[in-house]
Design a protein around this motif. Structure first.
Motif, mmCIF file in Angstrom:
data_model
loop_
_atom_site.group_PDB
_atom_site.id
_atom_site.type_symbol
_atom_site.label_atom_id
_atom_site.label_comp_id
_atom_site.label_asym_id
_atom_site.label_seq_id
_atom_site.Cartn_x
_atom_site.Cartn_y
_atom_site.Cartn_z
ATOM 1 N N ARG A 192 31.549 45.384 41.696
ATOM 2 C CA ARG A 192 30.495 44.740 40.911
ATOM 3 C C ARG A 192 30.985 44.099 39.611
ATOM 4 N N VAL A 193 31.760 44.849 38.858
ATOM 5 C CA VAL A 193 32.180 44.324 37.558
ATOM 6 C C VAL A 193 32.995 43.039 37.714
ATOM 7 N N PHE A 194 33.649 42.901 38.880
ATOM 8 C CA PHE A 194 34.487 41.722 39.126
ATOM 9 C C PHE A 194 33.766 40.658 39.961
ATOM 10 N N ARG A 195 32.455 40.728 40.033
ATOM 11 C CA ARG A 195 31.747 39.845 40.970
ATOM 12 C C ARG A 195 31.913 38.371 40.637
ATOM 13 N N LYS A 196 32.216 38.051 39.413
ATOM 14 C CA LYS A 196 32.494 36.647 39.081
ATOM 15 C C LYS A 196 33.989 36.413 38.887
ATOM 16 N N GLY A 197 34.783 37.289 39.435
ATOM 17 C CA GLY A 197 36.232 37.102 39.359
ATOM 18 C C GLY A 197 36.954 38.247 38.690
ATOM 19 N N SER A 198 38.200 38.420 39.056
ATOM 20 C CA SER A 198 39.056 39.412 38.404
ATOM 21 C C SER A 198 40.009 38.667 37.460
ATOM 22 N N PHE A 199 41.064 38.097 37.981
ATOM 23 C CA PHE A 199 42.007 37.356 37.121
ATOM 24 C C PHE A 199 41.385 36.102 36.528
ATOM 25 N N THR A 200 40.356 35.587 37.199
ATOM 26 C CA THR A 200 39.762 34.320 36.766
ATOM 27 C C THR A 200 38.373 34.496 36.183
ATOM 28 N N ASN A 201 37.988 35.740 35.935
ATOM 29 C CA ASN A 201 36.641 35.960 35.393
ATOM 30 C C ASN A 201 36.458 35.167 34.092
ATOM 31 N N PRO A 202 35.285 34.554 33.922
ATOM 32 C CA PRO A 202 35.076 33.806 32.676
ATOM 33 C C PRO A 202 35.104 34.701 31.432
ATOM 34 N N ASP A 203 34.898 35.990 31.617
ATOM 35 C CA ASP A 203 34.873 36.919 30.489
ATOM 36 C C ASP A 203 36.265 37.551 30.325
ATOM 37 N N PRO A 204 36.915 37.313 29.187
ATOM 38 C CA PRO A 204 38.273 37.863 28.998
ATOM 39 C C PRO A 204 38.294 39.386 29.070
ATOM 40 N N VAL A 214 36.614 41.234 31.147
ATOM 41 C CA VAL A 214 36.698 41.612 32.564
ATOM 42 C C VAL A 214 38.097 41.326 33.090
ATOM 43 N N ARG A 215 38.694 40.242 32.641
ATOM 44 C CA ARG A 215 40.077 39.969 33.048
ATOM 45 C C ARG A 215 40.983 41.120 32.602
ATOM 46 N N ALA A 216 40.720 41.631 31.402
ATOM 47 C CA ALA A 216 41.512 42.768 30.913
ATOM 48 C C ALA A 216 41.301 44.002 31.785
ATOM 49 N N LEU A 217 40.059 44.194 32.242
ATOM 50 C CA LEU A 217 39.789 45.326 33.143
ATOM 51 C C LEU A 217 40.581 45.195 34.442
ATOM 52 N N ALA A 218 40.655 43.987 34.944
ATOM 53 C CA ALA A 218 41.412 43.767 36.178
ATOM 54 C C ALA A 218 42.880 44.104 35.958
ATOM 55 N N ASP A 234 48.388 33.090 36.026
ATOM 56 C CA ASP A 234 48.721 33.880 34.833
ATOM 57 C C ASP A 234 48.474 35.358 35.073
ATOM 58 N N GLY A 235 47.367 35.654 35.716
ATOM 59 C CA GLY A 235 47.023 37.060 35.944
ATOM 60 C C GLY A 235 48.060 37.767 36.804
ATOM 61 N N VAL A 236 48.431 37.122 37.883
ATOM 62 C CA VAL A 236 49.424 37.733 38.776
ATOM 63 C C VAL A 236 50.796 37.753 38.107
ATOM 64 N N GLY A 237 51.135 36.644 37.465
ATOM 65 C CA GLY A 237 52.467 36.533 36.853
ATOM 66 C C GLY A 237 52.697 37.574 35.775
#
Lengths: 324, 324, 324, 324
Positions: free
Chosen positions: B84-96, B98-102, B147-150
């Motif tokens: 759920r928390v990643f429903r709009k993306g993990s590495f690409t989530n518009p919310d930084p 959430v990206r940090a959570l990923a 960027d997220g994967v790298g």
């Protein structure tokens, strides 16, 4: 907005055959007939010409004269590396003799590009690929694809070569099948004069977002040309642009504009049963709706919506601009 | 033929929900339940574990103990960056945030990989992508994906990260959508420890030849893992391997073998309405038919047929080997 | 098992054109050439003949003589109601004069059926349909489809007319698009001599289960003929039967057998780049694997599994029978 | 134009789960929550309610009170014959006990229809079908489908039952898969109170023209309801109406209007990641563009173009009306 150039593949104004209507969907036309028809389209400035010139034994001078009468320039030359002799492939044909023929035909086409001062040689190796599992050695096939294009590009450093990818047809699977695969190949070739001709409908057919494909090609510096049409996503129907996917078409042009990409807006349509001049007019009329829509687009609001991945707001903005 | 290792995603032995049967296709199971079931499959040696461990508050020791009882090892860890928390993306989530959570969840998963001595962290960013035209800035989205994967790969140079691409679902379009796009991204990341987990069914779904996709990933040195299943090419049905596309499956394993690729043959199936142990057994039984078929394949004759792109001869050889 | 009759459309042995290889995939052949090739296929007994006879001005006697030399009988006649004059439709053409031409051509074909003592007139109105939204009045179009077929069937009560449905191609949408639509139309026509020629690949292409389509047509008493081939479900590829979907093919023949349907097993393949005799041989060799598989099928166990909708057991039974 | 009624399935305002985001795309909502949200949509008048009422133990009175507060009426009741107990089918379940449960649940739903004075019981037997070849006896399965619906319709002659067909999902193939198959079944059932609820997106997904499907259902007197949404033709994406296929949507409503079909225009959307009120508003705003477009449509000119199957003229007329 500066004056937009519109173009079309000259085959838009030919007649067609398929495996059922083997007597064709109309009387055969020569390239000169097709040019005359192209000249009747409102707002058409450039054409992409098949090579050899179809329908007769015409010289470059013959063609140029007809183009002049029609008020048309040449944007590209498309060597026909997909006819009978190439039915099992051009660059990847298992017969080295046929591969040599492909090289020779493209080399001639390069000369024609120079004669017309066109922008590029267009490569559409539609017979390069496979039909069945187990048919080919995939590694060997892909290497031949890249070697064939790379050799030509290195022999003609003064010219641009554009690859038009497509998922399939006439092969069940075409080697240059997608924007990413083609970019991967181009990066491997490693020459500056190889790029992509992005066909909007091929992107849709391949499950891509045409806008995303354009952005990716631009980010690699490889978007050398484009053309549009429409389809139902399951086949390369080459229908009239704007009739089925106006939102994706609008997004595609928006991506081109925001990246400052200013090439010709070309048509690659196959009006099997329609009047070809009117099919082009209907498409260009829609492209003008798109142009007008772009001028109305609230860019700041759209950028903010996209920053939030807010589809509803972004679409409301896009619809307001496109539907007026 | 040396002893082939068979594996499975542990979710193969879970129960499922979807948007209609919101009460699930069976009683909920914990990861420990699932491991017990996996242990009942004939010839299964390794599993890929979701992280966090599902169904309860289990420690790594709890899981290890159950795995030991079942006689199973761990091949990979799949952090659940698609809930759920990643429903709009993990590495690409518009919310930084959430990206940090990923990033944090994958970092934890990396620790679990080390604890189990597994082969890789598996990244399946299934919520990274888009649904609608105009929803995202495609260039920005793709950059965030890489960027997220790298960043993770550079922080854990001792571990392998594998990306499992898929055309779509649950997003209408997933960023890592194809073998070529993923390789393009991996080349751009430029680190040696990022590769591909090739899912046979995702390749089929994306219009790829799984055999060609495998060859391409191998040629780039990036085929770090694989799993199989089956579908009708129009969706990621995750059906039992061998039931629909035996010829393509056979070709896929032939390509692995001829390239000397010797990893585990894993299952990624979702037996919604079937007994999960029997679904795995049926698949592995078919994989053994494939193994036997490979041992019967007339390699010299096949190579010659492929050199000529001679589909009929190649298929006759393949059928003779597979059907006995 | 009694002796199974195998057949093929005579076009299997022609050469083809498409919109790219307008010079064709091989030297043109006459119907007599094609019959000679058909005669070289192992185990082929009957053919379906296009009418008019292609490639020259041949009489029925010419054709009969060549058939006799080849040892072939005629199962059906397919009037070519999909060539240039019919490009906007045969029964549904907006021009009543063209509709009359279609009626006339089918009437002639009916005469040829009588001359050869064939089983049926085959109707494949491939140009009857539409390409674009808004192009046609759907109710009027469908009525013309039914009127056209119904009139012919009522004029020739001694003959059978079979409709071969297909989702699309060459039109973007074909009027007789599916088994259910065709049955609905046949029921509306209400005559006993109109039935279905079920093409296995068309069913797959249309998202049907060919086995289910066959059962439905049989349950309405309308399965008058069938042919097989294969494809990737996204297009009517007309590939060699058994190469892609062996399980569905096996199920299809199982349904025919258990219903006591004993017609010819025909091929409708288009070997664009392959040797047409070998393409037929490869298919028939596979159909014999299917026959052998049917004789090994554990019918009681399968019936029990199906009564429980137990896919795993049913597939294990089917695989054991087919793979030996 | 008289006042158009707009409606929506109440699930439009729920939250969702799928096989990945098993914790859901948002906080769970009760049917009362959903009704409150539905009440916030501009111009929404009626809803279709799932039965049993989700999210708690609510009486009909509870629901009615909330509907009254929201100013909403009930158009239909959708019994949930696709949850866990029905995972292998409702009317076609291999277990007669489960079939009885389905009958019982629909019977209860019929009572609720009467209580609310709604228009119909909606049947969406989404788990009735098959996943694998060889899984079922197709004839037996189809007979159970018709018997199940027919029995209910004959027991409740005062009520209308509408079948909502769909090609697939959650089953790999759904029994009521298309407009033609459903009409064929309805004709076989032979009762006046069984009809079709035509979902625009299901028609697109199934390769139909929604306009043609509507015309066919109307011509059989069986179009009892409809709803709209959008998708990419390859899956039932349930996206916002008008965002992808505006031309087909416009044609669909044109066919309804010209046939004098005056029911509610309903939404069947699943805004997984979007605000559900805004998703409905965006759709209804587009439907109002469609309404305005219909009022601008040059009917005489369109009829003439359609009489000639003149796609270009017809599309020019449609675009002029829709884009203003």
């Amino acid at each position: 907005m500066s004056e937009q150039i519109f173009g079309a593949g000259i085959w838009h104004f030919a007649t067609y055959v398929d495996r059922y209507a083997t007597d064709g969907y109309g009387e055969p036309r020569t390239v000169l007939d097709a040019i005359r028809l192209a000249g009747q389209v409102r707002d058409l400035s450039v054409v992409d010409l098949n090579y050899p010139f179809f329908g007769g034994d015409f010289s470059t001078a013959d063609v140029r004269a007809e183009l002049d009468r029609a008020g048309l320039g040449v944007i590209g030359i498309t060597p026909e590396i997909y006819t009978r002799v190439f039915r099992k492939g051009s660059f990847t044909n298992p017969d080295p003799g046929v591969r040599a023929l492909a090289h020779e035909l493209v080399t001639e086409a390069a000369g024609v590009v120079r004669e017309f001062g066109a922008d590029y040689v267009k490569l559409w190796p539609g017979q390069d690929g496979w039909d069945y599992p187990f048919q080919v050695d995939h590694g060997a096939l892909w290497k031949l694809s890249l070697d064939g294009v790379g050799q030509l590009a290195s022999e003609h450093p003064d010219l641009r070569f554009v690859i038009e990818y497509k998922p399939r047809e006439p092969r069940v699977h075409m080697s240059f099948d997608s924007v990413a695969r083609t970019l991967l190949g181009i990066e491997r070739i490693g020459l500056p004069n190889v790029g992509i001709l992005l066909d909007f409908g091929h992107a849709l057919f391949g499950g891509e977002s045409p806008a995303d494909a354009a952005q990716l090609a631009i980010d690699y510096g490889r978007l050398f040309g484009m053309d549009v049409n429409d389809n139902l996503r399951g086949w390369d129907d080459d229908m009239v642009a704007g009739t089925i996917h106006p939102t994706e078409l609008f997004e595609f042009f928006w991506v081109l504009e925001k990246n400052g990409w200013h090439g010709a807006w070309q048509l690659d349509q196959f009006p099997f049963r329609e009047d070809s001049v009117e099919a082009a007019n209907l498409a260009i009329d829609f492209l003008k709706r798109v142009q007008a829509g772009l001028s109305r687009l609230d860019r700041a609001a759209l950028a903010e919506a996209q920053a939030n991945h807010d589809a509803l707001t972004a679409l409301a903005i896009a619809q307001a601009a496109l539907y007026g």
